[in-house]
Design an enzyme around this catalytic site. Structure first.
Site, PDB file in Angstrom:
ATOM      1  N   ALA A 176       0.943  -1.067   0.023  1.00  0.00           N
ATOM      2  CA  ALA A 176      -0.050   0.171   0.219  1.00  0.00           C
ATOM      3  C   ALA A 176       1.155   0.992   0.064  1.00  0.00           C
ATOM      4  CB  ALA A 176      -0.910   0.067   1.223  1.00  0.00           C
ATOM      5  N   CYS A 177       0.519   2.429  -0.492  1.00  0.00           N
ATOM      6  CA  CYS A 177       0.774   3.361  -0.354  1.00  0.00           C
ATOM      7  C   CYS A 177       1.039   3.767   1.202  1.00  0.00           C
ATOM      8  CB  CYS A 177      -0.335   4.775  -0.899  1.00  0.00           C
ATOM      9  SG  CYS A 177       0.523   6.524  -0.884  1.00  0.00           S
ATOM     10  N   PRO A 178       2.512   4.498   0.811  1.00  0.00           N
ATOM     11  CA  PRO A 178       3.522   4.898   0.910  1.00  0.00           C
ATOM     12  C   PRO A 178       4.593   3.862   0.665  1.00  0.00           C
ATOM     13  CG  PRO A 178       3.844   6.000   2.937  1.00  0.00           C
ATOM     14  CD  PRO A 178       2.845   5.278   2.757  1.00  0.00           C
TER      15      PRO A 178
ATOM     16  N   CYS B 232      -1.395  10.374  -1.520  1.00  0.00           N
ATOM     17  CA  CYS B 232      -2.289   8.329  -1.551  1.00  0.00           C
ATOM     18  C   CYS B 232      -3.642   8.744  -1.565  1.00  0.00           C
ATOM     19  CB  CYS B 232      -2.047   7.551  -0.312  1.00  0.00           C
ATOM     20  SG  CYS B 232      -0.472   7.467   0.035  1.00  0.00           S
TER      21      CYS B 232
END
Length: 195
Positions: free
Chosen positions: A10-12, A83
């Protein structure tokens, strides 16, 4: 040439992994592989903003970003990428969710934060009144909030509120803020959700 597999992250985290790989070389190529559009856009934006040469390709359900670092590229600078839900700000006015039984409200708050971890992180968590209790050492959601911070969420705790509850020394995550900054975040064009 170095290949970084960021599938499922997942971001970041894909940007962080790519940044670290680029910091490890003086010049050369890093291929960052991601499997979602948000990560693709964030890694691409990071590489472009840092001044690297970049080419992209999509194959077998993944995005391949080939980033070339050569002489003349400056130091790699990135704090946290934007995000998908980065325009969301949560304002917590209490350390419990809803009104009624306090123990139920605490249970609901834990459930809320566990669920929030399954989504893209909000840009900011603002904590006012007893909401500042969410960021102290004894908080039952401290672990979840720390995970959000790792993913790029900023935590702002009202200094007046921490003083009122005599909790300033117990603040375990985020930073102390004031009402002017809280108001700026509420009126800055982001979507604000009050709990």
């Amino acid at each position: 040439m170095k290949e970084i597999n960021n599938r499922g992250l997942a971001c970041p985290q894909p940007v962080i992994n790519t940044k670290r790989a680029l910091e490890e070389i003086n010049q050369g190529t890093v291929i960052s592989i991601v499997d979602n559009e948000t990560a693709f856009e964030n890694v691409k934006r990071f590489a472009e903003n840092a001044g690297f040469n970049i080419t992209t390709a999509e194959k077998n359900g993944a995005y391949y970003l080939t980033i070339t670092k050569g002489e003349g590229n400056g130091p790699v600078e990135v704090v946290a990428p934007v995000c998908e839900t980065s325009q969301v700000v949560y304002l917590f006015t209490s350390n419990t969710l809803g009104s009624g039984a306090e123990d139920l409200g605490e249970t609901l708050m834990i459930s809320f934060f566990n669920s929030l971890l399954e989504k893209n992180p909000p840009r900011v968590l603002m904590l006012v009144n007893s909401g500042v209790r969410l960021a102290i050492q004894q908080s039952r959601v401290l672990e979840q909030i720390n995970k959000l911070v790792e993913r790029g969420t900023e935590v702002l705790a009202c200094g007046t509120c921490l003083d009122y509850y005599k909790l300033k020394e117990q603040l375990a995550v985020g930073r102390i803020t004031n009402m002017l900054e809280i108001l700026d975040n509420m009126t800055g064009g982001d979507r604000v959700i009050t709990l």
